[in-house]
Design a protein around this motif. Structure first.
Motif, PDB file in Angstrom:
ATOM      1  N   TYR A  67       0.842  -1.191   0.000  1.00 25.87           N
ATOM      2  CA  TYR A  67       0.000   0.000   0.000  1.00 25.87           C
ATOM      3  C   TYR A  67       0.881   1.247   0.000  1.00 25.87           C
ATOM      4  CZ  TYR A  67       0.503  -0.725   5.117  1.00 25.87           C
ATOM      5  OH  TYR A  67       0.977  -0.964   6.391  1.00 25.87           O
ATOM      6  N   GLU A  68       0.240   2.409  -0.148  1.00 29.10           N
ATOM      7  CA  GLU A  68       0.852   3.712  -0.398  1.00 29.10           C
ATOM      8  C   GLU A  68       1.173   3.834  -1.885  1.00 29.10           C
ATOM      9  OE1 GLU A  68       0.850   6.196   1.564  1.00 29.10           O
ATOM     10  OE2 GLU A  68       0.300   5.134   3.394  1.00 29.10           O
ATOM     11  N   SER A  69       0.499   4.775  -2.542  1.00 36.01           N
ATOM     12  CA  SER A  69       0.523   4.830  -4.009  1.00 36.01           C
ATOM     13  C   SER A  69       1.917   5.043  -4.588  1.00 36.01           C
ATOM     14  CB  SER A  69      -0.425   5.925  -4.503  1.00 36.01           C
ATOM     15  OG  SER A  69       0.019   7.222  -4.102  1.00 36.01           O
ATOM     16  N   ARG A  70       2.741   5.833  -3.940  1.00 32.78           N
ATOM     17  CA  ARG A  70       4.070   6.088  -4.497  1.00 32.78           C
ATOM     18  C   ARG A  70       4.957   4.855  -4.362  1.00 32.78           C
ATOM     19  NH1 ARG A  70       1.760  10.098  -2.097  1.00 32.78           N
ATOM     20  NH2 ARG A  70       1.524  12.122  -3.144  1.00 32.78           N
ATOM     21  N   ALA A  71       4.797   4.113  -3.268  1.00 31.07           N
ATOM     22  CA  ALA A  71       5.536   2.858  -3.122  1.00 31.07           C
ATOM     23  C   ALA A  71       5.089   1.853  -4.178  1.00 31.07           C
ATOM     24  CB  ALA A  71       5.325   2.287  -1.716  1.00 31.07           C
ATOM     25  N   ILE A  72       3.788   1.799  -4.437  1.00 34.90           N
ATOM     26  CA  ILE A  72       3.257   0.903  -5.462  1.00 34.90           C
ATOM     27  C   ILE A  72       3.805   1.303  -6.833  1.00 34.90           C
ATOM     28  CG2 ILE A  72       1.172   0.088  -6.612  1.00 34.90           C
ATOM     29  CD1 ILE A  72      -0.319   0.675  -3.922  1.00 34.90           C
ATOM     30  N   ALA A  73       3.806   2.603  -7.116  1.00 38.87           N
ATOM     31  CA  ALA A  73       4.310   3.081  -8.405  1.00 38.87           C
ATOM     32  C   ALA A  73       5.780   2.727  -8.587  1.00 38.87           C
ATOM     33  CB  ALA A  73       4.098   4.587  -8.521  1.00 38.87           C
ATOM     34  N   ARG A  74       6.567   2.868  -7.526  1.00 42.52           N
ATOM     35  CA  ARG A  74       7.984   2.492  -7.606  1.00 42.52           C
ATOM     36  C   ARG A  74       8.125   0.998  -7.884  1.00 42.52           C
ATOM     37  NH1 ARG A  74       8.576   6.490  -3.193  1.00 42.52           N
ATOM     38  NH2 ARG A  74      10.146   8.040  -3.772  1.00 42.52           N
ATOM     39  N   ALA A  86      10.825   4.227 -19.370  1.00 48.40           N
ATOM     40  CA  ALA A  86      11.833   4.091 -18.307  1.00 48.40           C
ATOM     41  C   ALA A  86      11.614   5.213 -17.295  1.00 48.40           C
ATOM     42  CB  ALA A  86      13.239   4.147 -18.893  1.00 48.40           C
ATOM     43  N   LEU A  87      10.829   4.955 -16.271  1.00 48.23           N
ATOM     44  CA  LEU A  87      10.353   6.014 -15.379  1.00 48.23           C
ATOM     45  C   LEU A  87      11.369   6.469 -14.339  1.00 48.23           C
ATOM     46  CD1 LEU A  87       6.689   4.759 -14.855  1.00 48.23           C
ATOM     47  CD2 LEU A  87       7.453   6.734 -16.184  1.00 48.23           C
ATOM     48  N   PHE A  88      12.520   5.813 -14.284  1.00 50.91           N
ATOM     49  CA  PHE A  88      13.560   6.246 -13.357  1.00 50.91           C
ATOM     50  C   PHE A  88      14.805   6.750 -14.079  1.00 50.91           C
ATOM     51  CE2 PHE A  88      11.473   3.840  -9.839  1.00 50.91           C
ATOM     52  CZ  PHE A  88      11.488   4.859  -8.908  1.00 50.91           C
ATOM     53  N   GLY A  89      14.714   6.964 -15.396  1.00 55.65           N
ATOM     54  CA  GLY A  89      15.887   7.385 -16.140  1.00 55.65           C
ATOM     55  C   GLY A  89      16.820   6.219 -16.397  1.00 55.65           C
ATOM     56  N   LYS A  90      18.076   6.533 -16.704  1.00 52.66           N
ATOM     57  CA  LYS A  90      19.017   5.484 -17.116  1.00 52.66           C
ATOM     58  C   LYS A  90      20.284   5.426 -16.280  1.00 52.66           C
ATOM     59  CE  LYS A  90      17.379   5.638 -21.916  1.00 52.66           C
ATOM     60  NZ  LYS A  90      17.739   5.890 -23.331  1.00 52.66           N
ATOM     61  N   THR A  91      20.513   6.413 -15.426  1.00 58.66           N
ATOM     62  CA  THR A  91      21.733   6.419 -14.619  1.00 58.66           C
ATOM     63  C   THR A  91      21.382   6.570 -13.143  1.00 58.66           C
ATOM     64  OG1 THR A  91      22.028   8.829 -14.645  1.00 58.66           O
ATOM     65  CG2 THR A  91      22.900   7.585 -16.540  1.00 58.66           C
ATOM     66  N   GLU A  92      22.360   6.324 -12.305  1.00 61.83           N
ATOM     67  CA  GLU A  92      22.145   6.468 -10.860  1.00 61.83           C
ATOM     68  C   GLU A  92      21.807   7.905 -10.495  1.00 61.83           C
ATOM     69  OE1 GLU A  92      21.960   4.179  -8.397  1.00 61.83           O
ATOM     70  OE2 GLU A  92      21.972   2.766 -10.072  1.00 61.83           O
ATOM     71  N   ARG A  93      22.443   8.855 -11.162  1.00 62.74           N
ATOM     72  CA  ARG A  93      22.160  10.265 -10.864  1.00 62.74           C
ATOM     73  C   ARG A  93      20.758  10.644 -11.307  1.00 62.74           C
ATOM     74  NH1 ARG A  93      27.723  13.821 -11.774  1.00 62.74           N
ATOM     75  NH2 ARG A  93      28.964  12.683 -10.222  1.00 62.74           N
ATOM     76  N   GLU A  94      20.347  10.130 -12.464  1.00 61.84           N
ATOM     77  CA  GLU A  94      18.977  10.398 -12.904  1.00 61.84           C
ATOM     78  C   GLU A  94      17.967   9.808 -11.926  1.00 61.84           C
ATOM     79  OE1 GLU A  94      19.632  10.720 -17.757  1.00 61.84           O
ATOM     80  OE2 GLU A  94      18.823   8.876 -16.864  1.00 61.84           O
ATOM     81  N   LYS A  95      18.219   8.591 -11.467  1.00 62.15           N
ATOM     82  CA  LYS A  95      17.319   7.964 -10.498  1.00 62.15           C
ATOM     83  C   LYS A  95      17.274   8.763  -9.202  1.00 62.15           C
ATOM     84  CE  LYS A  95      16.110   3.520  -8.423  1.00 62.15           C
ATOM     85  NZ  LYS A  95      16.408   2.064  -8.374  1.00 62.15           N
ATOM     86  N   ALA A  96      18.414   9.271  -8.773  1.00 64.62           N
ATOM     87  CA  ALA A  96      18.462  10.084  -7.551  1.00 64.62           C
ATOM     88  C   ALA A  96      17.620  11.347  -7.709  1.00 64.62           C
ATOM     89  CB  ALA A  96      19.903  10.448  -7.211  1.00 64.62           C
ATOM     90  N   LEU A  97      17.688  11.978  -8.878  1.00 58.56           N
ATOM     91  CA  LEU A  97      16.900  13.187  -9.119  1.00 58.56           C
ATOM     92  C   LEU A  97      15.402  12.870  -9.197  1.00 58.56           C
ATOM     93  CD1 LEU A  97      19.222  14.980 -11.692  1.00 58.56           C
ATOM     94  CD2 LEU A  97      18.652  15.781  -9.375  1.00 58.56           C
ATOM     95  N   VAL A  98      15.062  11.732  -9.785  1.00 61.26           N
ATOM     96  CA  VAL A  98      13.654  11.313  -9.804  1.00 61.26           C
ATOM     97  C   VAL A  98      13.148  11.147  -8.373  1.00 61.26           C
ATOM     98  CG1 VAL A  98      12.043   9.481 -10.453  1.00 61.26           C
ATOM     99  CG2 VAL A  98      13.796  10.221 -12.077  1.00 61.26           C
ATOM    100  N   ASN A  99      13.927  10.457  -7.557  1.00 65.47           N
ATOM    101  CA  ASN A  99      13.519  10.262  -6.162  1.00 65.47           C
ATOM    102  C   ASN A  99      13.451  11.580  -5.403  1.00 65.47           C
ATOM    103  OD1 ASN A  99      13.006   7.445  -5.821  1.00 65.47           O
ATOM    104  ND2 ASN A  99      15.202   7.044  -6.005  1.00 65.47           N
ATOM    105  N   GLN A 100      14.365  12.503  -5.694  1.00 69.21           N
ATOM    106  CA  GLN A 100      14.322  13.819  -5.060  1.00 69.21           C
ATOM    107  C   GLN A 100      12.991  14.515  -5.353  1.00 69.21           C
ATOM    108  OE1 GLN A 100      17.593  17.019  -5.307  1.00 69.21           O
ATOM    109  NE2 GLN A 100      16.150  17.617  -6.920  1.00 69.21           N
ATOM    110  N   TRP A 101      12.590  14.537  -6.630  1.00 71.21           N
ATOM    111  CA  TRP A 101      11.366  15.238  -7.008  1.00 71.21           C
ATOM    112  C   TRP A 101      10.108  14.482  -6.591  1.00 71.21           C
ATOM    113  CZ3 TRP A 101      10.683  20.152  -8.064  1.00 71.21           C
ATOM    114  CH2 TRP A 101      11.812  20.907  -8.391  1.00 71.21           C
ATOM    115  N   GLU A 103       9.962  13.132  -3.689  1.00 66.32           N
ATOM    116  CA  GLU A 103       9.849  13.633  -2.317  1.00 66.32           C
ATOM    117  C   GLU A 103       9.294  15.055  -2.296  1.00 66.32           C
ATOM    118  OE1 GLU A 103      10.372  12.058   0.643  1.00 66.32           O
ATOM    119  OE2 GLU A 103      10.520  10.273  -0.611  1.00 66.32           O
ATOM    120  N   VAL A 104       9.727  15.874  -3.248  1.00 65.18           N
ATOM    121  CA  VAL A 104       9.192  17.236  -3.329  1.00 65.18           C
ATOM    122  C   VAL A 104       7.681  17.183  -3.562  1.00 65.18           C
ATOM    123  CG1 VAL A 104       9.192  19.371  -4.675  1.00 65.18           C
ATOM    124  CG2 VAL A 104      11.358  18.246  -4.138  1.00 65.18           C
TER     125      VAL A 104
END
Length: 222
Positions: A67-74, A86-101, A103-104
């Protein structure tokens, strides 16, 4: 029979966040199990075994419950990594920025946006009271400052995490749709050039158009 089940109703932005993720990953083989907050179906012992807080959505993949929609989406994004967008991008930095936003969206954008939508649309329906205009004014001012940050980011990048559409953008779509098209607060976006272009882009994606059809079908069944 599909092993994937999404529990909830498509009037919920949290439910449609999950449905949009499934659509972006080209996953059609799932069952939407209706759980209506208005009838108290979310408080039954059976449902509370899936979601102990009595909220929607809940999600099942075979014998795995989440449960929790964002956890399900991940989870969906990771499970179907090799198909669809590819919803998390292709690199570790891209994934980090996706996770940052993400959270925003969760910690900054969503709380104010949801309060505005609730006061303008659901206060009368669910609580039988008029809109608290003071709350709306306060949250509009707060959200405006948040969206100024978005405008600055989108001045330099097409999407929030960079120049690729990601789960960070997707997560905003359901609540923003309610804010603009239901609560009629579109001036928050139309007054900001790059933010408005971003919204026009992400809200026109086939995944969201598909989910809008599900929402409309649910409204017709009432």
């Amino acid at each position: 029979m599909s092993s994937l089940k999404v529990y909830g109703k498509p009037y919920s932005a949290n439910v449609t966040r999950v449905l949009t993720t499934l659509a972006e990953k080209n996953v059609d083989d799932y069952k939407l199990v209706p759980i209506d907050l208005l009838t108290g179906a979310n408080k039954t012992p059976e449902y509370l075994k899936l979601q102990p807080f009595g909220q929607i959505p809940a999600f099942q993949d075979g014998d795995f419950t989440l449960y929790e929609s964002r956890a399900i989406a991940r989870y969906i994004s990771d499970k179907y990594e090799g198909q669809g967008t590819a919803l998390f991008g292709k690199t570790e930095r891209e994934k980090a920025l996706v996770n940052q936003w993400l959270e925003v969206e969760s910690q900054n954008y969503n709380p104010s946006a949801r309060k505005i939508v609730f006061e303008c649309v659901f206060a009368q329906i669910l609580e039988g009271r008029p809109t608290n205009e003071a709350v709306v004014k306060e949250q509009l001012e707060k959200l405006g400052k948040i969206l100024d940050v978005y405008e600055a980011q989108l001045t330099h990048h097409k999407y929030l995490a960079g120049d690729f559409f990601s789960l960070a953008d997707l997560a905003h779509i359901p609540v923003t749709n309610n804010l603009i098209n239901v609560a009629k607060k579109g001036e928050l976006f139309s007054s900001r050039k790059h933010l408005n272009a971003w919204w026009e882009d992400i809200s026109s994606r086939p995944s969201w158009q598909k989910v809008l059809q599900i929402i409309q079908a649910g409204q017709q069944q009432k």
